[in-house]
Design a protein around this motif. Structure first.
Motif, PDB file in Angstrom:
ATOM      1  N   PRO A  86       1.046  -1.527   0.176  1.00  0.00           N
ATOM      2  CA  PRO A  86      -0.133   0.285  -0.180  1.00  0.00           C
ATOM      3  C   PRO A  86       0.764   1.405  -0.118  1.00  0.00           C
ATOM      4  O   PRO A  86       0.451   2.940  -0.445  1.00  0.00           O
ATOM      5  N   LYS A  89       0.608   3.332  -2.937  1.00  0.00           N
ATOM      6  CA  LYS A  89      -0.523   4.112  -3.055  1.00  0.00           C
ATOM      7  C   LYS A  89      -0.693   5.636  -2.685  1.00  0.00           C
ATOM      8  O   LYS A  89      -1.595   6.838  -3.078  1.00  0.00           O
ATOM      9  N   PHE A 355     -13.478  24.634   0.976  1.00  0.00           N
ATOM     10  CA  PHE A 355     -12.032  24.952   2.211  1.00  0.00           C
ATOM     11  C   PHE A 355     -10.897  25.821   0.892  1.00  0.00           C
ATOM     12  O   PHE A 355     -10.247  26.075   1.959  1.00  0.00           O
ATOM     13  N   TRP A 371      -3.721  34.619  11.228  1.00  0.00           N
ATOM     14  CA  TRP A 371      -2.433  33.473  10.263  1.00  0.00           C
ATOM     15  C   TRP A 371      -1.294  33.889  10.043  1.00  0.00           C
ATOM     16  O   TRP A 371      -0.256  33.541  10.242  1.00  0.00           O
ATOM     17  N   ILE A 374       1.619  34.083  12.188  1.00  0.00           N
ATOM     18  CA  ILE A 374       2.142  33.006  13.111  1.00  0.00           C
ATOM     19  C   ILE A 374       3.253  31.597  11.392  1.00  0.00           C
ATOM     20  O   ILE A 374       4.535  31.815  11.268  1.00  0.00           O
ATOM     21  N   TYR A 375       2.411  31.884  10.323  1.00  0.00           N
ATOM     22  CA  TYR A 375       3.065  31.801   8.726  1.00  0.00           C
ATOM     23  C   TYR A 375       4.629  33.029   8.355  1.00  0.00           C
ATOM     24  O   TYR A 375       4.694  31.926   7.583  1.00  0.00           O
ATOM     25  N   ARG A 376       3.715  33.833   8.602  1.00  0.00           N
ATOM     26  CA  ARG A 376       4.153  34.997   7.687  1.00  0.00           C
ATOM     27  C   ARG A 376       4.172  34.854   7.009  1.00  0.00           C
ATOM     28  O   ARG A 376       4.511  34.811   5.526  1.00  0.00           O
ATOM     29  N   MET A 377       3.148  34.110   6.528  1.00  0.00           N
ATOM     30  CA  MET A 377       2.590  34.748   4.942  1.00  0.00           C
ATOM     31  C   MET A 377       1.103  34.356   4.994  1.00  0.00           C
ATOM     32  O   MET A 377       0.261  33.757   5.681  1.00  0.00           O
ATOM     33  N   PHE A 379      -3.308  32.826   4.093  1.00  0.00           N
ATOM     34  CA  PHE A 379      -3.514  31.763   3.797  1.00  0.00           C
ATOM     35  C   PHE A 379      -3.164  30.876   2.806  1.00  0.00           C
ATOM     36  O   PHE A 379      -3.023  29.443   2.018  1.00  0.00           O
ATOM     37  N   THR A 382       0.354  29.904   1.613  1.00  0.00           N
ATOM     38  CA  THR A 382       0.835  29.068   2.659  1.00  0.00           C
ATOM     39  C   THR A 382       0.332  27.571   1.806  1.00  0.00           C
ATOM     40  O   THR A 382       0.979  26.340   1.871  1.00  0.00           O
ATOM     41  N   MET A 383      -1.037  27.499   1.379  1.00  0.00           N
ATOM     42  CA  MET A 383      -1.234  26.507   0.624  1.00  0.00           C
ATOM     43  C   MET A 383      -0.504  26.251  -0.987  1.00  0.00           C
ATOM     44  O   MET A 383       0.432  24.931  -0.882  1.00  0.00           O
ATOM     45  N   ASN A 385       2.518  27.396  -1.211  1.00  0.00           N
ATOM     46  CA  ASN A 385       3.908  27.008  -1.292  1.00  0.00           C
ATOM     47  C   ASN A 385       3.708  25.270  -0.750  1.00  0.00           C
ATOM     48  O   ASN A 385       4.626  24.801  -1.083  1.00  0.00           O
ATOM     49  N   TRP A 390       6.633  20.687  -1.560  1.00  0.00           N
ATOM     50  CA  TRP A 390       6.097  19.267  -0.930  1.00  0.00           C
ATOM     51  C   TRP A 390       5.971  18.170  -1.757  1.00  0.00           C
ATOM     52  O   TRP A 390       5.529  16.938  -1.805  1.00  0.00           O
ATOM     53  N   SER A 450      12.956  23.136   0.238  1.00  0.00           N
ATOM     54  CA  SER A 450      12.724  23.385   1.913  1.00  0.00           C
ATOM     55  C   SER A 450      14.423  23.716   2.513  1.00  0.00           C
ATOM     56  O   SER A 450      13.572  23.985   3.828  1.00  0.00           O
ATOM     57  N   LEU A 452      16.622  22.958   3.262  1.00  0.00           N
ATOM     58  CA  LEU A 452      17.373  21.810   4.440  1.00  0.00           C
ATOM     59  C   LEU A 452      19.029  22.019   4.232  1.00  0.00           C
ATOM     60  O   LEU A 452      20.114  22.009   4.447  1.00  0.00           O
TER      61      LEU A 452
END
Lengths: 456, 449
Positions: A86, A89, A355, A371, A374-377, A379, A382-383, A385, A390, A450, A452
């Motif tokens: 699985p 999937k 949504f 929002w 907290i997120y510095r952008m 909503f 954020t979505m 991004n 990711w 990301s 990293l």
């Protein structure tokens, strides 16, 4: 699962238009020109074309082939080929979730386009000062009820198309809209050629600038080619499953990809001459489309017509991509839950609408007022991004590894050459790209984006 | 219900679901702190003894009750003692406790989800220190954002319970418990490389006779019940999905052992981070949502560590949330003969609604006077009500009920091959466990010191 045969595209050309329509989205209009200019112009363009050929086309073909082979949508593809594992999937699920999330904020932005289309037709923006134009945009964005109205209308239009099925809905409307999109783009391009800003625009986009071209630009190009081909969103699995064995999918992938490259360059060469004619700084995103352009259009001869054409183009580009997003989620739900197409289209659109409400209200701050802090952008950003950094790359990575390492080579070869005039040698090239090159590069993108690892 | 009851597809399925249920958020934030405050190594020994001698026997009692009756809590009680309806109070209390826990659990777990997205959205790049603490006060202070995550978490839990015992709870528990374990091992490996490891190990394992009091023993017993998710009707329902042939005693031993191992791992994972930066070990929301992100930011690869930690947090919460909804839904299904889909939907809707004041607890948008009246906010009040009164009383009643009311020969069959163990177990259920639970209630409620 229904017993009757799966609905297929009625013709090669129908599939072609649907695939291009899905690939050519809002990102091509606002992300592409700006990113090209910022990342070394012609060098970046070269990198983009190379990435599309080396990475984009192979993955595009892979998604189509898996869809056609199994005659299932993204999640079903993996549960059919790997019933005992699985894990795979997950690639399907990531695609479906990406499409769902994208649709939720996409229809907000496309809804603004709809609003501008209407205001262009009525000539409302004629003779406005630059301040006034951006004031109008801020008014729109911070007006919760107007944003919701357009968000609702755009979702409704998309739903109705998906509601009517693959042939009568998606194929039919993609054909009409993609063609008009081409025609409008070409007309606007010709118009832009007459503007004095064409020279600087060509220089900005096509001049090889070694200073601004870095290694991360290559990764940017790669990400963009993934995005502009709508890969990793489960879309091409579904579209592949609507094709028959006679279709030459590798060839189709090549044709569609080149069409997308041409549209992207044409879009950039249409937008920037306008910007440069008035000595504006090139910028990206909503600022460019909804603030700079409307002001500039209003100063041009035939501004009402140009503006109307441009925002119709914008809405059509949004619609042909949006129907793919809703279709992907709906078709997966139809297979998983046994829903009818009508029920699936209705419920999925309703869910994306709900949504999308926080995205529609992002500008007014009525909902989730903290929002941004907290997120510095907001909503919506954020979505956006989250999906593009990711979900899409990881979904694409799993698909690639699956085809390169897990799926039986003979089976993929058979599927690749079925109905195709391509030589077996092309298969080997494709296969090794899927095995090493593509996964390696996607991992680099994820690491860079990301934060990293920083390659600069 | 005419057709056969849905059972776990395999023994491993039951074990994973039971371990997933037992390993909850409390293990991540209550356990390490409680150990440190109550005598370290001595408390740890007390806890292990409590799990083995009190937790596992009561676990066996609940599973056995479900397995023998093939019913969820309420009907299981009335099946065994049809004429003595007052025993059912134990079942109702347990089910209601699960309901209340779910209402605020999903608010906290929702904050955890927020931190997963936040970590993935570049929260740790170019960050100023004070912003980290502020992010949580903004989050908990914003009713709408808290409700958004509360809703999403409830929705996911509902979707799993909706799909059924095998395809939903068992399937997802198996996957998630595995992921949870892998995440825990990765993070543990990372913690072992930190400077604060030695100090943390001393804090957790060194037997400290000064801080170990009589009340620490009761604390250990309470924690043992809590970490095995007893007294919430959960194991009765899970037991009712167990087939006739399964060895309940062995499974209880495995679950008890796993919980102890995971609890130790969690403690050894969290404290080195805290001690590396010379901070005071703290508990509760503060530790998880403020101290840890603050410390993560100072570590290399903070984004990765933080994402993994909060993913662990959310998975832990999810596998414990499934049974909370399942218990309520299963009892509703049996009592009112409604379908699983309907029961799961209405239960989730109800817990969402009841959880709204918890989501608004910090912002004071609802019940602004609550804090003054109860000297703790809505969420904390409910938590205390459940863990001090409802769970212990439900556990007490269950212990007495299985000890005294269930037919001895039926119980004895389950212990075939274990010799005298049955007699000891029965004595524990009849006398030892009830006595200790009464002591805990007295101590915790402040009636006696």
């Amino acid at each position: 699962m229904t017993k009757k045969a799966r609905e297929h595209f009625s013709s090669k050309i129908g599939f072609f238009f649907a695939a291009i329509g899905s690939a050519v989205g809002l990102g091509v209009l606002w992300k592409f020109p700006y990113i090209v200019g910022q990342n070394g112009g012609a060098l970046f363009l070269l990198a983009y074309v190379a990435c599309t050929i080396l990475i984009g086309i192979p993955v595009f073909a892979a998604e189509l082939l898996l869809g056609r082979k199994t005659q299932r949508s993204a999640i079903g593809v993996f549960s059919l080929l790997m019933p005992t594992k699985p894990f795979w999937k997950l690639a399907g699920w990531l695609g479906v979730v990406s499409s769902f999330l994208i649709m939720s904020f996409y229809s907000v932005v496309a809804g603004w386009g709809l609003s501008y289309m209407v205001s262009s037709i009525t000539g409302a923006s004629r003779g406005m000062s630059a301040e006034k134009v951006s004031e109008v945009f801020h008014l729109l964005v911070s007006s919760s009820d107007l944003c919701l109205l357009w968000h609702f209308l755009f979702t409704l239009m998309t739903m109705m198309i998906v509601f009517s099925g693959v042939r009568k809905g998606i194929e039919h409307w993609s054909r009409i809209m993609t063609r008009s999109l081409f025609a409008m783009l070409f007309a606007l391009f010709l118009y832009s050629c007459t503007l004095p800003g064409m020279g600087p625009a060509i220089e900005f986009i096509l001049y090889p600038n070694f200073e601004t071209f870095t290694f991360s630009s290559v990764l940017e190009a790669l990400g963009l080619s993934f995005f502009t081909l709508s890969l990793g969103q489960g879309i091409m699995f579904s579209y592949g499953s609507y094709t028959s064995d006679q279709e030459d999918l590798p060839m189709m992938s090549i044709i569609v990809s080149f069409a997308v490259i041409i549209v992207a360059i044409l879009g950039a060469l249409t937008i920037f001459p306008v910007v440069f004619t008035f000595g504006f700084e090139p910028s990206a995103g909503t600022g460019l489309i909804f603030q700079a352009l409307p002001y500039l259009f209003s100063k041009l001869p035939g501004g009402v017509l140009i503006s109307t054409l441009f925002f119709s183009l914008f809405v059509f580009a949004g619609l042909t991509s949006a129907m793919a997003f809703v279709e992907v989620v709906a078709s997966n739900m139809m297979e998983l839950m046994g829903w009818s197409r009508k029920k699936a289209a209705l419920l999925v659109s309703m869910a994306t609408f709900i949504f999308g409400i926080p995205s529609a209200l992002a500008g007014s701050g009525i909902l989730f007022s903290d929002w941004q802090e907290i997120y510095r952008m907001n909503f919506l950003e954020t979505m956006d991004n989250f999906v593009s950094v990711w979900l899409i790359p990881v979904g694409g990575l799993i698909t690639t590894v699956f085809v390169g390492w897990i799926w039986n080579k003979e089976a993929s070869q058979e599927e690749f050459l079925k109905g195709s005039s391509c030589s077996p040698r092309l298969f080997s090239v494709w296969y090794y790209a899927m095995r090493f090159l593509v996964p390696g590069l996607i991992i680099l993108i994820i690491l860079q984006k990301s934060g990293l690892i920083n390659f600069d | 219900m005419e057709h056969a009851r849905e059972h776990w597809s395999s023994r491993i399925g039951f074990l994973m679901a039971a371990i997933g249920s037992a390993v909850g958020l409390g293990l991540l934030w209550k356990f390490p702190y409680t150990v440190g405050e109550n005598g370290g190594g001595l408390f740890l020994i007390a806890y292990i003894l409590a799990v083995v001698f009190l937790g596992v026997p009561l676990f066996i009692a609940e599973v056995l009750l479900g397995k023998k009756t093939q019913k969820s809590a309420v009907l299981a009680f009335s099946y065994v003692a049809p004429k003595q309806g007052s025993w059912k109070i134990g079942a109702y209390l347990g089910v209601f406790a699960s309901f209340l826990i779910m209402s605020y659990y999903s608010v906290i777990a929702g904050w955890g989800m927020n931190y997963v997205l936040l970590s993935l959205s570049g929260f740790y790049t170019n960050l100023e220190e004070r912003e980290i603490g502020r992010a949580f006060s903004l989050l908990s202070g914003s009713m709408s954002i808290s409700l958004f995550w509360h809703f999403l978490f409830t929705l996911i839990t509902m979707a799993v319970v909706f799909t059924g015992v095998r395809k939903g709870i068992e399937y997802w528990s198996k996957i998630m418990v595995k992921i949870l374990f892998v995440l825990l091992v990765i993070l543990l490996g990372f913690s072992l490389s930190l400077d604060g490891l030695k100090e943390a190990l001393c804090f957790i394992f060194y037997p400290n006779f000064d801080t170990f009091k009589g009340s620490s023993i009761l604390e250990a017993v309470g924690l043992a019940f809590f970490t095995l998710s007893l007294g919430q009707g959960i194991m009765i329902s899970y037991g009712s999905y167990v087939g006739e042939k399964e060895d309940v005693v062995k499974m209880a031993a495995i679950v008890g052992f796993s919980v102890i191992v995971v609890a130790m791992m969690a403690a050894v994972m969290i404290f080195p981070v805290v001690f590396t930066f010379g901070l005071q070990p703290d508990s509760g929301f503060g530790l998880v949502f403020q101290t840890l992100p603050y410390l993560f930011a100072k570590l290399p690869m903070s984004m990765l560590i933080s994402t993994l930690f909060f993913a662990l947090f959310v998975f832990t919460a999810l596998t414990s949330a499934f049974p909370l909804i399942e218990v309520v839904a299963a009892n509703l299904m049996e009592l009112f003969h409604i379908t699983r889909h309907r029961a799961a939907f209405f239960t989730a809707l109800a817990t969402f609604v009841v959880g709204i004041p918890s989501a608004a607890a910090s912002s004071g948008a609802i019940f602004p006077e609550w804090q003054t009246l109860f000297s703790s906010n809505f969420l904390v009040t409910i938590d205390r009500l459940v863990s001090v009164w409802m769970i212990p009383v439900a556990g007490l009643v269950t212990s007495l009920f299985v000890g005294w009311k269930m037919d001895k020969s039926i119980k004895q069959k389950e212990f075939a091959g274990y010799g005298a163990l049955f007699t000891i177990w029965n004595v524990f259920l009849r006398f030892v466990i009830p006595f200790l639970i009464i002591l805990i209630i007295i101590q915790k409620s402040g009636v006696l010191q």
